[in-house]
Design an enzyme around this catalytic site. Sequence first.
Site, mmCIF file in Angstrom:
data_model
loop_
_atom_site.group_PDB
_atom_site.id
_atom_site.type_symbol
_atom_site.label_atom_id
_atom_site.label_comp_id
_atom_site.label_asym_id
_atom_site.label_seq_id
_atom_site.Cartn_x
_atom_site.Cartn_y
_atom_site.Cartn_z
ATOM 1 N N HIS A 143 15.371 9.061 -16.437
ATOM 2 C CA HIS A 143 14.509 7.701 -16.462
ATOM 3 C C HIS A 143 15.081 7.245 -17.749
ATOM 4 C CE1 HIS A 143 11.306 4.917 -17.461
ATOM 5 N NE2 HIS A 143 10.906 5.195 -16.181
ATOM 6 N N ASP A 220 10.959 16.419 -19.688
ATOM 7 C CA ASP A 220 10.193 15.223 -19.351
ATOM 8 C C ASP A 220 9.434 15.529 -18.056
ATOM 9 O OD1 ASP A 220 9.290 12.935 -18.255
ATOM 10 O OD2 ASP A 220 10.976 11.865 -18.040
ATOM 11 N N GLN A 223 6.685 13.367 -13.908
ATOM 12 C CA GLN A 223 6.612 13.348 -12.623
ATOM 13 C C GLN A 223 6.479 14.786 -11.772
ATOM 14 O OE1 GLN A 223 6.963 10.814 -10.379
ATOM 15 N NE2 GLN A 223 7.654 9.309 -12.015
ATOM 16 N N LYS A 246 -0.052 8.451 -14.819
ATOM 17 C CA LYS A 246 0.361 9.039 -13.516
ATOM 18 C C LYS A 246 -0.220 10.142 -12.864
ATOM 19 C CE LYS A 246 5.255 7.795 -14.089
ATOM 20 N NZ LYS A 246 5.345 6.638 -14.966
ATOM 21 N N CYS A 386 14.042 2.336 -13.333
ATOM 22 C CA CYS A 386 14.273 2.749 -14.770
ATOM 23 C C CYS A 386 15.357 3.882 -14.754
ATOM 24 C CB CYS A 386 12.940 3.017 -15.441
ATOM 25 S SG CYS A 386 11.848 1.775 -15.621
#
Lengths: 430, 146
Positions: A143, A220, A223, A246, A386
Amino acid sequence: MTSRTPSSVTALDVTRIKADFPLLQRTIRDGKRLVYLDSGATSQKPSSVLDAERRFYEMHNAAVHRGAHQLGEEATDAYEGARETIARFIGAQSGDIVFTKNATEAINLVAYSLGNASFSDTAVGQSLSLQPGDRIVVTEMEHHANLIPWQELCRRTGAELAWLGVDDEGRLDLSTLDQIINDRTRVVAFTHQSNVLGTINPVAEIVARARAVQALVVLDACQSAPHMPLDVVELGVDFVTFSGHKMLGPTGIGVLWGRTEVLAAMPPFLTGGSMIETVYMDHATYVDPPQRFEAGTPVAAQAVGLAAACDYLTAVGMDKVFEHEHALTSYALEGLASISGLRVIGPNNANQRGGAVSFLVDDIHAHDVGQVLDDRGLEVRVGHHCAWPLMRRFGIAATTRASFYLYNDFSDVDALVESLDAAKTFFGVK
Amino acid sequence: MYQEIILDHYRNPVGRLILEPFDAEVHHVNPTCGDEITLRVKINDGVVTAIGHQGQGCSISQASTSVMTELLEGRTVQQALEVEAGFLALMQSRGAGQPDEELLEDAVAFSGVSKYPARVKCALLGWMAFKDAALQAVAQSVKDQS
């Protein structure tokens, strides 16, 4: 088209879960059933999260870590209690949890702190500084939030940026792992799960190589934290970042988890109130983490909301959330495979894969697919997500992405498949 | 939103070619979706004689650029910019605009797009590129004459 029999029985009672989410009760585009398939962008919120934030403002609101009145104490307890809940959610100690505005800020915090290390007046701070010729490694599936901060850090320090490529199936190409992560590599930053491809990356293999060259690892988890059980000790990385919104929490809060000794060595990013130890007119000293990295009035209500989200997810069970989404993803991949002229960008099977499913429909631009779906009550994401370099890697401009969460069920997937058929008919593609 | 005229122009776009010769070329992108357009204009004595465009985008952006090409070729730069201003106003009307059919002709078909804020930029991609290119071409010709 009739609905198919799901390949596996779901682990969750979705009807009951859906009832906890006020927004999922509304209709869309003139009375149509809402099918929300954009949780990869942001999730909906259960009443318990909304109630927790409201209760904080109604009962305990005051500035955190200041003053000596009762409300201040209660607000501070609520804020620090939230930190403990969120720490427990990822197997961490609460002192290693830093609250930020969002995950993007969390990654920037690390990047800017490493940049500031060049000006540190302590040896341990200096040890984190980057020199020209040093290397930062990312991947082609990042991203923008986990790419641009590293591009900028390279620009400021003279370090070079290198990246692991992505193969045609949408998996990381690890054949050159040892060459890309070389002896000069100081930072390896990569996504746990791709927001476009759904690919779950092999953390252990990458961490092993990074450790061999003593590079810091930034994961990261935007997700992954919402969708699977996460344990920072097991992951073996130095930093984990994710966002609250999220994972059923409010906007305005992100989380940075850092290894105790690395956080302790890091100079601040944002400076000001709350993060100081002593202040004189010409200099100041700073407190220990996590407060060192939380300048200004803290995001107390958001932290309380995010803690309520963690409680909600823990009560459901993160292993069950993962299992449920795995079943939905398998079902969706089967359904999409039945549509001629549709190509999934990312792994075609649910092995090591999460519930973000991107695809192209021959001769229909993603925007047009999204528009037809929206008219039928299905909310999906369209565009480059993104991740522009990843789009370029696949020679495409945009995809349509459906992403699932615990409140989606098999009928949502059926609606997706039916609506894609309808889009093809509408645009005269058969 | 998808009027037949839009779908027709999407399937058979006008001016989708590499224009030679030309007076100005611009490249515009829509950063939210990655759509892009390369547009060239030819201007003779203050008249837009030809527009050519290449790129990729959704049906709305492609059809809008096609309709624009048909509408603006043969007009003076000043007239073309008046049409552009009218189209921009319509797109920014949030579905409340009264389209001037005399001015916008086939472009009134895009009225419905203005109800979808996320799609307005798609409809404007080609028009903004044209405005940029036309102004650059005019500026260049003024420079050449002085």
